[in-house]
Design a protein around this motif. Structure first.
Motif, PDB file in Angstrom:
ATOM      1  N   ASP A 102       0.823  -1.205   0.000  1.00  0.00           N
ATOM      2  CA  ASP A 102       0.000   0.000   0.000  1.00  0.00           C
ATOM      3  C   ASP A 102       0.860   1.258   0.000  1.00  0.00           C
ATOM      4  O   ASP A 102       2.093   1.200  -0.039  1.00  0.00           O
ATOM      5  N   ARG A 103       0.210   2.415   0.064  1.00  0.00           N
ATOM      6  CA  ARG A 103       0.916   3.690  -0.050  1.00  0.00           C
ATOM      7  C   ARG A 103       1.823   3.958   1.143  1.00  0.00           C
ATOM      8  O   ARG A 103       2.739   4.779   1.065  1.00  0.00           O
ATOM      9  N   GLU A 104       1.580   3.288   2.249  1.00  0.00           N
ATOM     10  CA  GLU A 104       2.416   3.435   3.441  1.00  0.00           C
ATOM     11  C   GLU A 104       3.458   2.333   3.542  1.00  0.00           C
ATOM     12  O   GLU A 104       4.086   2.153   4.571  1.00  0.00           O
ATOM     13  N   TYR A 105       3.637   1.587   2.468  1.00  0.00           N
ATOM     14  CA  TYR A 105       4.631   0.507   2.398  1.00  0.00           C
ATOM     15  C   TYR A 105       4.309  -0.646   3.344  1.00  0.00           C
ATOM     16  O   TYR A 105       5.196  -1.309   3.849  1.00  0.00           O
ATOM     17  N   HIS A 106       3.027  -0.919   3.539  1.00  0.00           N
ATOM     18  CA  HIS A 106       2.614  -2.096   4.282  1.00  0.00           C
ATOM     19  C   HIS A 106       2.302  -3.222   3.298  1.00  0.00           C
ATOM     20  O   HIS A 106       1.539  -3.012   2.347  1.00  0.00           O
ATOM     21  N   PRO A 107       2.851  -4.415   3.495  1.00  0.00           N
ATOM     22  CA  PRO A 107       2.465  -5.544   2.642  1.00  0.00           C
ATOM     23  C   PRO A 107       1.065  -6.028   3.007  1.00  0.00           C
ATOM     24  O   PRO A 107       0.770  -6.273   4.181  1.00  0.00           O
ATOM     25  N   ILE A 108       0.194  -6.145   2.014  1.00  0.00           N
ATOM     26  CA  ILE A 108      -1.205  -6.516   2.216  1.00  0.00           C
ATOM     27  C   ILE A 108      -1.444  -7.887   1.583  1.00  0.00           C
ATOM     28  O   ILE A 108      -1.300  -8.044   0.367  1.00  0.00           O
ATOM     29  N   PRO A 109      -1.789  -8.909   2.368  1.00  0.00           N
ATOM     30  CA  PRO A 109      -1.995 -10.252   1.805  1.00  0.00           C
ATOM     31  C   PRO A 109      -3.160 -10.274   0.805  1.00  0.00           C
ATOM     32  O   PRO A 109      -4.228  -9.719   1.065  1.00  0.00           O
ATOM     33  N   ILE A 110      -2.927 -10.926  -0.328  1.00  0.00           N
ATOM     34  CA  ILE A 110      -3.982 -11.089  -1.329  1.00  0.00           C
ATOM     35  C   ILE A 110      -4.140 -12.586  -1.632  1.00  0.00           C
ATOM     36  O   ILE A 110      -5.029 -13.232  -1.093  1.00  0.00           O
ATOM     37  N   LEU A 111      -3.272 -13.149  -2.439  1.00  0.00           N
ATOM     38  CA  LEU A 111      -3.344 -14.589  -2.719  1.00  0.00           C
ATOM     39  C   LEU A 111      -2.761 -15.417  -1.588  1.00  0.00           C
ATOM     40  O   LEU A 111      -2.955 -16.633  -1.540  1.00  0.00           O
ATOM     41  N   CYS A 112      -2.032 -14.775  -0.686  1.00  0.00           N
ATOM     42  CA  CYS A 112      -1.471 -15.472   0.470  1.00  0.00           C
ATOM     43  C   CYS A 112      -2.537 -15.635   1.557  1.00  0.00           C
ATOM     44  O   CYS A 112      -3.077 -14.646   2.050  1.00  0.00           O
ATOM     45  N   LYS A 113      -2.823 -16.875   1.933  1.00  0.00           N
ATOM     46  CA  LYS A 113      -3.785 -17.156   2.999  1.00  0.00           C
ATOM     47  C   LYS A 113      -3.105 -17.175   4.352  1.00  0.00           C
ATOM     48  O   LYS A 113      -3.648 -16.676   5.349  1.00  0.00           O
ATOM     49  N   SER A 114      -1.907 -17.774   4.412  1.00  0.00           N
ATOM     50  CA  SER A 114      -1.132 -17.782   5.648  1.00  0.00           C
ATOM     51  C   SER A 114       0.350 -17.743   5.299  1.00  0.00           C
ATOM     52  O   SER A 114       0.759 -18.170   4.212  1.00  0.00           O
ATOM     53  N   TYR A 115       1.144 -17.244   6.247  1.00  0.00           N
ATOM     54  CA  TYR A 115       2.573 -17.023   6.010  1.00  0.00           C
ATOM     55  C   TYR A 115       3.336 -17.425   7.263  1.00  0.00           C
ATOM     56  O   TYR A 115       3.068 -16.912   8.344  1.00  0.00           O
ATOM     57  N   THR A 116       4.255 -18.360   7.098  1.00  0.00           N
ATOM     58  CA  THR A 116       5.076 -18.816   8.218  1.00  0.00           C
ATOM     59  C   THR A 116       6.538 -18.552   7.902  1.00  0.00           C
ATOM     60  O   THR A 116       7.008 -18.871   6.799  1.00  0.00           O
ATOM     61  N   VAL A 117       7.257 -17.959   8.857  1.00  0.00           N
ATOM     62  CA  VAL A 117       8.670 -17.672   8.662  1.00  0.00           C
ATOM     63  C   VAL A 117       9.466 -18.312   9.789  1.00  0.00           C
ATOM     64  O   VAL A 117       9.025 -18.341  10.949  1.00  0.00           O
ATOM     65  N   SER A 118      10.621 -18.870   9.443  1.00  0.00           N
ATOM     66  CA  SER A 118      11.457 -19.517  10.451  1.00  0.00           C
ATOM     67  C   SER A 118      12.031 -18.489  11.405  1.00  0.00           C
ATOM     68  O   SER A 118      12.094 -17.298  11.104  1.00  0.00           O
ATOM     69  N   SER A 119      12.465 -18.949  12.568  1.00  0.00           N
ATOM     70  CA  SER A 119      12.974 -18.037  13.588  1.00  0.00           C
ATOM     71  C   SER A 119      14.225 -17.298  13.133  1.00  0.00           C
ATOM     72  O   SER A 119      14.513 -16.194  13.621  1.00  0.00           O
ATOM     73  N   ASP A 120      14.988 -17.868  12.185  1.00  0.00           N
ATOM     74  CA  ASP A 120      16.172 -17.163  11.675  1.00  0.00           C
ATOM     75  C   ASP A 120      15.842 -16.284  10.473  1.00  0.00           C
ATOM     76  O   ASP A 120      16.742 -15.694   9.862  1.00  0.00           O
ATOM     77  N   LEU A 121      14.560 -16.176  10.126  1.00  0.00           N
ATOM     78  CA  LEU A 121      14.048 -15.305   9.053  1.00  0.00           C
ATOM     79  C   LEU A 121      14.630 -15.645   7.680  1.00  0.00           C
ATOM     80  O   LEU A 121      14.715 -14.784   6.799  1.00  0.00           O
ATOM     81  N   ARG A 122      14.955 -16.906   7.451  1.00  0.00           N
ATOM     82  CA  ARG A 122      15.542 -17.285   6.171  1.00  0.00           C
ATOM     83  C   ARG A 122      14.709 -18.308   5.399  1.00  0.00           C
ATOM     84  O   ARG A 122      15.017 -18.600   4.248  1.00  0.00           O
ATOM     85  N   HIS A 123      13.658 -18.827   6.008  1.00  0.00           N
ATOM     86  CA  HIS A 123      12.801 -19.810   5.347  1.00  0.00           C
ATOM     87  C   HIS A 123      11.351 -19.343   5.476  1.00  0.00           C
ATOM     88  O   HIS A 123      10.829 -19.216   6.592  1.00  0.00           O
TER      89      HIS A 123
END
Length: 529
Positions: A102-123
């Protein structure tokens, strides 16, 4: 930013003589600019529409207006091949991505239903919504992987994949992205349109957006999908939007002023920019295009740390923005868009236009009157004009400046050879304002000895945690080899009252949300400790 024009077309006769000046024929060459690359290329009536019911789109009480949109026929509608911003304006009605920004540089989920990231932020693992293409076929992980890989191999998107190691499917219909470094804001880079896996090379691939392209006796048109997989408050609500073949910016402008063109987009930073002289509503659309001045560490003058750090004070950014870019853009003293959360106003405000600082530094270091070369690509006439104005500013500070104006190929040769003191460059920074290309060993933008282990490490740390941008920007200001000037914007014109809820964002003129937030879909995996 939304602007309201106070100019009125008092009469058709006045409009003809004041608004329809002749121009040389314009050949669209693709005006979109690639992420994190040295951007040196020049870049580039139908039946009335039927309006919709108001259930999807603008407020039901809003006046329903017939209108047309423009496109360049030769540029096509493939999001991985088309860089022309006129055609790309339509993409936000045709295609969707895992995330919008969006205009404030926030990522807005569209086709993504859920998002999981590893604790080291690499997966990073993404589950898909049960979305469908305009032919009713479901979106699969294979479609997403194929689309992202097609984008990775195209100059428009390529830079954002520099720190991505691999993209693949897991657990049937989920997508995994592994990164080379920890990544806090990876979703910002995933606003890449998704098409069918078998259509990534086609001129007009199917998408999952609210509209689809149809061809009729009178030409192409956008048709609102009755079977759209989701719902949203769209900024337009026409059931059918005819598409007009464009031939030049002037023709687009004239069709907006005197015909049925309802919304148009223009680049005020282009030599082909055609000014609008009628009543309209106006928005600025973020482009990420970063204009900057860079110095050569081997220069007799700019190898001097004190002089180099004083250079930023000698640039009157406001004058450059107004005179060269018609006021469209935002002046920047930090290498991040002023509209992004990575731009620290307190740090930025320490840099004000004060040419006396450079004059004094040159005097104290015994470098007054030294000759320097300012390299610029003359194929970009607006940037050439900007370089000439910068040269005059530096001459006023006590330097003897020669603007070396080279064609694209020779400019790139000179840039790589390091045969210059300063160069005026531009690049499209990715939405997370990744600066690693400037400082990495053999980085794509590390000309003139800009590669620096400390700055590169800080740039990588900023990808992991955006709070580190402050330290990185502080280092850049102190070093002075990279001098930010401004971030350019496109102009989006709409007939008054036609699209009151328009909120143009990065690469998404018809931005909308489907009611989700990143916080609502994201999970960070536990370390198990």
């Amino acid at each position: 930013m939304r602007k309201i024009s106070l100019l009125l077309c008092i009469s058709l006769l006045f409009g003809i003589f004041s608004g329809c000046t002749s121009e040389q024929a314009y050949v669209p060459t693709g005006h979109g600019l690639a992420d994190q690359q040295p951007l040196e290329s020049t870049a580039a009536p139908s039946d009335p529409s039927e309006t919709g019911s108001g259930q999807i789109g603008t407020k039901p009480t809003a006046e329903k207006r017939e209108f047309t949109l423009a496109y360049y026929e030769n540029e096509g509608f493939n999001p991985y091949k088309c860089a022309n911003f006129n055609n790309r304006m339509l993409f936000s009605l045709l295609y969707q991505s895992l995330f919008f920004v969006d205009r404030e540089y926030h990522p807005i989920p569209i086709l993504c239903k859920s998002y999981t990231v590893s604790s080291d932020l690499r997966h990073h693992t993404f589950e898909l919504e049960e979305a469908t293409f305009s032919d009713g076929a479901p979106v699969t992980a294979d479609d997403v992987v194929a689309s992202l890989k097609a984008a990775e191999n195209n100059a428009y998107y390529r830079g954002r994949f520099d720190n991505i190691d691999s993209i693949y499917t897991v657990d049937g219909n989920m997508i995994r992205i592994d990164t080379k470094t920890a990544y806090e804001n990876l979703p910002m880079l995933l606003n890449v349109p998704i098409v069918k896996a078998g259509q990534v090379d086609e001129n007009m691939p199917l998408g999952t957006g609210p509209y689809t392209i149809e061809e009729g006796a009178s030409g192409l048109s956008l048709k609102l999908r009755s079977d759209w997989w989701c719902s949203a408050q769209l900024p337009v609500n026409a059931v059918s939007i005819p598409l007009m073949k464009a031939t030049s910016p002037a023709q687009i402008r004239d069709s907006f002023e005197f015909d049925n063109l309802g919304i148009s987009i223009s680049d005020p930073g282009s030599a082909n920019y055609a000014e609008y002289r009628c009543d309209y509503e106006l928005w600025e659309a973020d482009t990420g295009i970063f204009l900057y001045l860079a110095s050569n560490s081997q220069s007799r003058v700019f190898s001097n740390n004190k002089v180099r750090a004083a250079l930023t004070y000698a640039i009157d950014r406001y004058i450059l923005l107004e005179k060269c870019y018609h006021g469209f853009g935002a002046i920047a003293t930090l290498p991040a868009s002023p509209g992004s959360p990575f731009y620290d106003r307190g740090l930025s405000d320490k840099i004000t236009y004060d040419p006396q600082k450079l004059r004094q530094a040159l005097k104290e270091e015994g470098l007054e009157g030294q000759s320097i070369v300012l390299l610029v690509n003359k194929s970009d006439s607006v940037r050439l004009e900007t370089a000439r104005m910068i040269a005059n500013m530096l001459i006023d500070c006590g330097l003897d400046v020669t603007v070396q104006e080279n064609s694209t190929d020779y400019y790139m040769q000179k840039l790589n050879a390091g045969d210059w003191d300063l160069y005026l460059g531009q690049t499209r920074l990715s939405a997370n304002m990744d600066l690693t290309a400037f400082f990495a060993p053999y980085g794509k933008l590390s000309y003139g000895g800009m590669q620096d282990p400390a700055a590169y490490a800080m740039a990588q740390e900023s990808l992991e945690n955006s709070g580190n941008f402050y330290n990185l920007h502080q280092l850049i200001l102190r070093d002075g080899q990279l001098v930010p000037i401004l971030f350019r914007t496109y102009a989006v014109y709409a007939r008054r009252g036609l699209a009151e809820s328009l909120q143009p964002s990065r690469d998404n003129v018809f931005f909308y949300s489907i009611g989700k937030t990143l916080e609502g879909v994201m999970t960070i995996e536990s370390t198990g400790e």
